[in-house]
Design an enzyme around this catalytic site. Structure first.
Site, PDB file in Angstrom:
ATOM      1  N   LYS A  94       0.753  -1.144  -0.129  1.00  0.00           N
ATOM      2  CA  LYS A  94       0.091   0.083   0.038  1.00  0.00           C
ATOM      3  C   LYS A  94       0.865   1.135   0.118  1.00  0.00           C
ATOM      4  O   LYS A  94       0.600   2.424  -0.683  1.00  0.00           O
ATOM      5  CB  LYS A  94      -0.838  -0.056   1.282  1.00  0.00           C
ATOM      6  CG  LYS A  94      -2.010  -1.090   1.192  1.00  0.00           C
ATOM      7  CD  LYS A  94      -2.843  -1.072   2.657  1.00  0.00           C
ATOM      8  CE  LYS A  94      -2.333  -1.035   3.695  1.00  0.00           C
ATOM      9  NZ  LYS A  94      -1.784  -2.479   4.187  1.00  0.00           N
ATOM     10  N   ARG A 100      -9.917   0.195   8.569  1.00  0.00           N
ATOM     11  CA  ARG A 100      -9.692  -1.236   8.918  1.00  0.00           C
ATOM     12  C   ARG A 100     -10.868  -1.870   9.443  1.00  0.00           C
ATOM     13  O   ARG A 100     -10.342  -3.174   9.988  1.00  0.00           O
ATOM     14  CB  ARG A 100      -8.653  -1.053   9.776  1.00  0.00           C
ATOM     15  CG  ARG A 100      -7.124  -1.450   9.124  1.00  0.00           C
ATOM     16  CD  ARG A 100      -6.019  -1.124  10.334  1.00  0.00           C
ATOM     17  NE  ARG A 100      -4.853  -1.775   9.896  1.00  0.00           N
ATOM     18  CZ  ARG A 100      -3.538  -1.068   9.595  1.00  0.00           C
ATOM     19  NH1 ARG A 100      -3.887  -0.046   9.285  1.00  0.00           N
ATOM     20  NH2 ARG A 100      -2.538  -1.620   9.268  1.00  0.00           N
ATOM     21  N   ARG A 145      11.395  -6.320   5.783  1.00  0.00           N
ATOM     22  CA  ARG A 145      11.108  -4.790   6.195  1.00  0.00           C
ATOM     23  C   ARG A 145      11.641  -4.588   7.681  1.00  0.00           C
ATOM     24  O   ARG A 145      12.083  -3.333   7.868  1.00  0.00           O
ATOM     25  CB  ARG A 145       9.585  -4.410   5.949  1.00  0.00           C
ATOM     26  CG  ARG A 145       9.507  -3.010   6.108  1.00  0.00           C
ATOM     27  CD  ARG A 145       7.972  -2.540   5.640  1.00  0.00           C
ATOM     28  NE  ARG A 145       7.084  -2.790   6.860  1.00  0.00           N
ATOM     29  CZ  ARG A 145       5.511  -2.740   6.588  1.00  0.00           C
ATOM     30  NH1 ARG A 145       5.119  -2.188   5.478  1.00  0.00           N
ATOM     31  NH2 ARG A 145       4.947  -3.074   7.688  1.00  0.00           N
ATOM     32  N   ARG A 202      11.071  -1.213  12.450  1.00  0.00           N
ATOM     33  CA  ARG A 202       9.697  -1.011  12.883  1.00  0.00           C
ATOM     34  C   ARG A 202       9.346  -2.199  14.065  1.00  0.00           C
ATOM     35  O   ARG A 202       9.808  -3.435  13.703  1.00  0.00           O
ATOM     36  CB  ARG A 202       8.587  -1.179  11.736  1.00  0.00           C
ATOM     37  CG  ARG A 202       8.109   0.213  11.390  1.00  0.00           C
ATOM     38  CD  ARG A 202       7.046  -0.024  10.449  1.00  0.00           C
ATOM     39  NE  ARG A 202       5.681  -0.686  10.682  1.00  0.00           N
ATOM     40  CZ  ARG A 202       4.777  -0.603   9.979  1.00  0.00           C
ATOM     41  NH1 ARG A 202       4.561  -0.030   8.915  1.00  0.00           N
ATOM     42  NH2 ARG A 202       3.595  -1.354  10.354  1.00  0.00           N
ATOM     43  N   ARG A 241      -1.019  -9.527  13.469  1.00  0.00           N
ATOM     44  CA  ARG A 241      -1.418  -8.595  12.527  1.00  0.00           C
ATOM     45  C   ARG A 241      -2.465  -9.216  11.230  1.00  0.00           C
ATOM     46  O   ARG A 241      -3.328  -8.442  11.041  1.00  0.00           O
ATOM     47  CB  ARG A 241      -0.357  -7.386  11.971  1.00  0.00           C
ATOM     48  CG  ARG A 241       0.145  -6.583  13.112  1.00  0.00           C
ATOM     49  CD  ARG A 241       1.251  -5.913  12.641  1.00  0.00           C
ATOM     50  NE  ARG A 241       1.416  -5.261  11.576  1.00  0.00           N
ATOM     51  CZ  ARG A 241       2.621  -4.901  10.832  1.00  0.00           C
ATOM     52  NH1 ARG A 241       3.625  -5.498  11.299  1.00  0.00           N
ATOM     53  NH2 ARG A 241       2.468  -4.181   9.664  1.00  0.00           N
TER      54      ARG A 241
HETATM   55  P1  AMP Z   1       0.291   0.178   9.348  1.00  0.00           P
HETATM   56  O1  AMP Z   1       1.562   1.183   9.285  1.00  0.00           O
HETATM   57  O2  AMP Z   1      -0.786   0.812   8.595  1.00  0.00           O
HETATM   58  O3  AMP Z   1       0.660  -1.148   9.130  1.00  0.00           O
HETATM   59  O4  AMP Z   1      -0.306   0.403  11.053  1.00  0.00           O
HETATM   60  C1  AMP Z   1       0.430   0.098  11.718  1.00  0.00           C
HETATM   61  C2  AMP Z   1      -0.230   0.030  13.177  1.00  0.00           C
HETATM   62  O5  AMP Z   1      -1.150   1.061  13.535  1.00  0.00           O
HETATM   63  C3  AMP Z   1      -1.527  -1.309  13.096  1.00  0.00           C
HETATM   64  O6  AMP Z   1      -0.976  -2.448  13.235  1.00  0.00           O
HETATM   65  C4  AMP Z   1      -2.620  -0.734  13.989  1.00  0.00           C
HETATM   66  O7  AMP Z   1      -2.219  -1.297  15.487  1.00  0.00           O
HETATM   67  C5  AMP Z   1      -2.204   0.961  13.976  1.00  0.00           C
HETATM   68  N1  AMP Z   1      -3.177   1.432  13.145  1.00  0.00           N
HETATM   69  C6  AMP Z   1      -2.985   2.134  11.750  1.00  0.00           C
HETATM   70  N2  AMP Z   1      -4.191   2.347  11.119  1.00  0.00           N
HETATM   71  C7  AMP Z   1      -5.182   2.176  11.955  1.00  0.00           C
HETATM   72  C8  AMP Z   1      -6.590   1.968  11.820  1.00  0.00           C
HETATM   73  N3  AMP Z   1      -7.392   2.452  10.758  1.00  0.00           N
HETATM   74  N4  AMP Z   1      -7.371   1.455  12.722  1.00  0.00           N
HETATM   75  C9  AMP Z   1      -6.786   1.181  13.996  1.00  0.00           C
HETATM   76  N5  AMP Z   1      -5.479   0.984  13.984  1.00  0.00           N
HETATM   77  C10 AMP Z   1      -4.847   1.353  13.121  1.00  0.00           C
END
Ligand code: AMP
Length: 190
Positions: free
Chosen positions: A14, A90, A129, A135, A146
Protein backbone atom coordinates in the site's frame (compact mmCIF):
# COMPACT_ATOMS: atom_id res chain seq x y z
CA UNK A 1 -11.77 14.95 -7.04
CA UNK A 2 -10.90 11.31 -6.55
CA UNK A 3 -10.59 9.93 -3.04
CA UNK A 4 -9.05 6.48 -3.09
CA UNK A 5 -8.85 3.83 -0.41
CA UNK A 6 -5.74 1.73 -1.00
CA UNK A 7 -6.46 -1.55 0.69
CA UNK A 8 -4.68 -4.79 1.56
CA UNK A 9 -3.03 -6.85 4.26
CA UNK A 10 0.09 -5.58 6.04
CA UNK A 11 2.94 -5.90 3.54
CA UNK A 12 0.70 -5.83 0.47
CA UNK A 13 2.47 -2.76 -0.94
CA UNK A 14 0.00 0.00 0.00
CA UNK A 15 2.77 2.45 0.95
CA UNK A 16 4.89 1.72 -2.11
CA UNK A 17 2.00 2.10 -4.53
CA UNK A 18 0.75 5.21 -2.69
CA UNK A 19 4.10 6.89 -3.39
CA UNK A 20 3.65 6.17 -7.10
CA UNK A 21 0.09 7.54 -7.07
CA UNK A 22 1.19 10.71 -5.29
CA UNK A 23 3.91 11.27 -7.91
CA UNK A 24 1.54 10.55 -10.82
CA UNK A 25 -1.65 12.31 -9.71
CA UNK A 26 -0.66 14.81 -7.01
CA UNK A 27 -3.01 13.26 -4.48
CA UNK A 28 -2.82 13.98 -0.78
CA UNK A 29 -1.92 10.95 1.33
CA UNK A 30 -3.10 9.87 4.76
CA UNK A 31 -1.35 6.85 6.23
CA UNK A 32 -2.88 6.32 9.66
CA UNK A 33 0.09 4.09 10.59
CA UNK A 34 2.49 6.96 9.77
CA UNK A 35 0.33 9.42 11.72
CA UNK A 36 0.44 7.14 14.77
CA UNK A 37 4.19 6.51 14.48
CA UNK A 38 4.68 10.29 14.32
CA UNK A 39 2.70 10.70 17.55
CA UNK A 40 4.80 8.00 19.22
CA UNK A 41 8.00 9.72 18.09
CA UNK A 42 6.79 13.03 19.48
CA UNK A 43 5.87 11.40 22.80
CA UNK A 44 2.27 12.69 22.79
CA UNK A 45 -0.54 11.22 24.90
CA UNK A 46 -2.08 9.79 21.74
CA UNK A 47 1.29 8.24 20.87
CA UNK A 48 1.51 6.59 24.28
CA UNK A 49 -1.96 5.10 23.89
CA UNK A 50 -1.26 3.98 20.31
CA UNK A 51 2.04 2.30 21.14
CA UNK A 52 0.39 -0.24 23.43
CA UNK A 53 -1.90 -1.40 20.64
CA UNK A 54 0.66 -1.27 17.83
CA UNK A 55 3.24 -3.33 19.71
CA UNK A 56 0.57 -5.97 20.35
CA UNK A 57 -0.42 -6.04 16.68
CA UNK A 58 -3.92 -4.85 17.65
CA UNK A 59 -6.04 -2.08 16.19
CA UNK A 60 -6.43 1.30 17.87
CA UNK A 61 -10.10 1.78 18.96
CA UNK A 62 -12.38 3.02 16.18
CA UNK A 63 -13.58 6.23 17.89
CA UNK A 64 -10.03 7.42 18.35
CA UNK A 65 -9.00 6.61 14.77
CA UNK A 66 -12.09 8.26 13.30
CA UNK A 67 -11.39 11.56 15.12
CA UNK A 68 -7.76 11.51 14.02
CA UNK A 69 -8.70 10.83 10.42
CA UNK A 70 -11.23 13.67 10.18
CA UNK A 71 -8.75 16.21 11.51
CA UNK A 72 -5.96 15.08 9.17
CA UNK A 73 -8.35 15.10 6.20
CA UNK A 74 -9.50 18.64 6.94
CA UNK A 75 -5.85 19.69 7.03
CA UNK A 76 -5.69 19.17 3.25
CA UNK A 77 -8.18 21.99 2.65
CA UNK A 78 -10.94 21.93 0.05
CA UNK A 79 -8.95 22.19 -3.16
CA UNK A 80 -7.14 18.94 -3.70
CA UNK A 81 -7.01 16.38 -6.49
CA UNK A 82 -8.07 13.72 -4.05
CA UNK A 83 -6.72 11.90 -1.04
CA UNK A 84 -5.34 8.40 -0.72
CA UNK A 85 -6.46 6.65 2.45
CA UNK A 86 -3.73 4.18 3.33
CA UNK A 87 -4.37 1.90 6.31
CA UNK A 88 -7.85 3.34 6.89
CA UNK A 89 -10.55 2.04 7.10
CA UNK A 90 -9.60 -1.20 8.84
CA UNK A 91 -13.03 -2.09 10.26
CA UNK A 92 -16.61 -1.76 9.04
CA UNK A 93 -17.43 0.99 11.60
CA UNK A 94 -14.42 2.94 10.25
CA UNK A 95 -15.70 2.55 6.67
CA UNK A 96 -19.15 3.76 7.72
CA UNK A 97 -17.62 6.70 9.57
CA UNK A 98 -15.44 7.59 6.58
CA UNK A 99 -18.46 7.60 4.30
CA UNK A 100 -20.36 9.86 6.71
CA UNK A 101 -17.41 12.17 7.30
CA UNK A 102 -16.87 12.66 3.56
CA UNK A 103 -20.58 13.06 2.81
CA UNK A 104 -20.80 15.89 5.35
CA UNK A 105 -18.16 17.67 3.30
CA UNK A 106 -19.82 16.87 -0.03
CA UNK A 107 -17.13 14.29 -0.87
CA UNK A 108 -16.97 10.51 -1.28
CA UNK A 109 -14.65 7.56 -1.83
CA UNK A 110 -14.37 6.99 -5.59
CA UNK A 111 -12.61 3.59 -5.42
CA UNK A 112 -11.37 1.01 -2.99
CA UNK A 113 -8.35 -0.63 -4.60
CA UNK A 114 -7.43 -3.97 -3.06
CA UNK A 115 -3.88 -5.27 -3.43
CA UNK A 116 -4.12 -9.04 -3.15
CA UNK A 117 -0.89 -10.80 -2.13
CA UNK A 118 -0.40 -14.43 -1.01
CA UNK A 119 0.17 -14.92 2.71
CA UNK A 120 3.67 -16.45 2.37
CA UNK A 121 4.82 -13.47 0.35
CA UNK A 122 3.40 -11.02 2.93
CA UNK A 123 5.34 -12.76 5.68
CA UNK A 124 8.57 -12.65 3.64
CA UNK A 125 8.18 -8.94 2.84
CA UNK A 126 7.35 -7.95 6.43
CA UNK A 127 10.24 -9.85 7.99
CA UNK A 128 12.58 -8.22 5.46
CA UNK A 129 11.08 -4.77 6.13
CA UNK A 130 11.57 -5.32 9.86
CA UNK A 131 15.29 -5.88 9.32
CA UNK A 132 15.55 -2.68 7.27
CA UNK A 133 13.09 -0.27 8.90
CA UNK A 134 13.45 -1.28 12.52
CA UNK A 135 9.66 -1.11 12.94
CA UNK A 136 8.92 -2.76 16.28
CA UNK A 137 5.78 -4.46 14.96
CA UNK A 138 7.59 -6.11 12.02
CA UNK A 139 8.74 -9.16 14.01
CA UNK A 140 7.42 -12.62 13.27
CA UNK A 141 5.16 -12.93 16.32
CA UNK A 142 3.51 -9.52 15.88
CA UNK A 143 3.24 -9.99 12.11
CA UNK A 144 1.20 -13.16 12.70
CA UNK A 145 -1.14 -11.25 15.03
CA UNK A 146 -1.50 -8.42 12.50
CA UNK A 147 -2.35 -10.87 9.73
CA UNK A 148 -4.98 -12.48 11.99
CA UNK A 149 -6.45 -9.05 12.73
CA UNK A 150 -6.50 -8.37 9.00
CA UNK A 151 -8.42 -11.57 8.27
CA UNK A 152 -10.92 -11.20 11.10
CA UNK A 153 -11.56 -7.44 11.28
CA UNK A 154 -10.36 -5.84 8.04
CA UNK A 155 -10.97 -8.25 5.15
CA UNK A 156 -14.81 -8.07 5.58
CA UNK A 157 -14.44 -4.61 4.03
CA UNK A 158 -13.89 -6.23 0.63
CA UNK A 159 -17.54 -7.33 0.62
CA UNK A 160 -18.64 -4.04 2.18
CA UNK A 161 -17.06 -1.98 -0.62
CA UNK A 162 -18.30 -4.55 -3.14
CA UNK A 163 -21.84 -3.70 -2.06
CA UNK A 164 -21.00 -0.01 -2.44
CA UNK A 165 -20.02 -0.88 -6.02
CA UNK A 166 -16.51 0.57 -5.79
CA UNK A 167 -14.27 -2.41 -4.97
CA UNK A 168 -11.44 -3.06 -7.47
CA UNK A 169 -9.28 -6.16 -7.07
CA UNK A 170 -5.65 -6.05 -8.18
CA UNK A 171 -3.08 -8.84 -8.16
CA UNK A 172 -0.47 -7.32 -5.84
CA UNK A 173 2.16 -10.03 -6.40
CA UNK A 174 4.65 -9.33 -9.19
CA UNK A 175 6.39 -6.43 -10.93
CA UNK A 176 5.86 -3.06 -9.23
CA UNK A 177 5.25 -1.31 -12.55
CA UNK A 178 2.68 -3.87 -13.71
CA UNK A 179 0.82 -3.44 -10.40
CA UNK A 180 0.96 0.34 -10.74
CA UNK A 181 -0.26 0.04 -14.34
CA UNK A 182 -3.32 -1.86 -13.07
CA UNK A 183 -3.93 0.85 -10.46
CA UNK A 184 -3.66 3.60 -13.08
CA UNK A 185 -6.13 1.76 -15.24
CA UNK A 186 -8.67 1.88 -12.40
CA UNK A 187 -8.03 5.54 -11.50
CA UNK A 188 -8.03 6.77 -15.10
CA UNK A 189 -11.44 5.20 -15.68
CA UNK A 190 -13.14 6.65 -12.59
P1 AMP B 1 0.26 0.31 9.30
O1 AMP B 1 1.45 1.20 9.21
O2 AMP B 1 -0.89 0.76 8.44
O3 AMP B 1 0.59 -1.14 9.08
O4 AMP B 1 -0.29 0.43 10.81
C1 AMP B 1 0.50 0.02 11.91
C2 AMP B 1 -0.38 -0.17 13.13
O5 AMP B 1 -1.03 1.07 13.47
C3 AMP B 1 -1.51 -1.18 13.00
O6 AMP B 1 -1.08 -2.51 13.23
C4 AMP B 1 -2.48 -0.69 14.08
O7 AMP B 1 -2.05 -1.04 15.36
C5 AMP B 1 -2.35 0.83 13.95
N1 AMP B 1 -3.31 1.38 12.96
C6 AMP B 1 -3.02 1.99 11.77
N2 AMP B 1 -4.13 2.35 11.12
C7 AMP B 1 -5.18 1.95 11.91
C8 AMP B 1 -6.59 2.02 11.78
N3 AMP B 1 -7.18 2.55 10.71
N4 AMP B 1 -7.33 1.50 12.79
C9 AMP B 1 -6.78 0.97 13.89
N5 AMP B 1 -5.45 0.86 14.06
C10 AMP B 1 -4.64 1.34 13.09
Amino acid sequence: MKNIVIFGAPGSGKGTQSDKMIAQYGFGHISTGDVLRGEIKNGTELGKTAKGYIDQGQLIPDELMIDILASVYDGFGKEHEGVIFDGFPRTIPQAEALKKMLAKRGHKVAAMIELDVPEEELMKRLVLRGQQSGRTDDNEETIKKRLNVYHSQTSPLIKWYGKEGIHYHIDGFGELDRIFGDIRHVIDHL
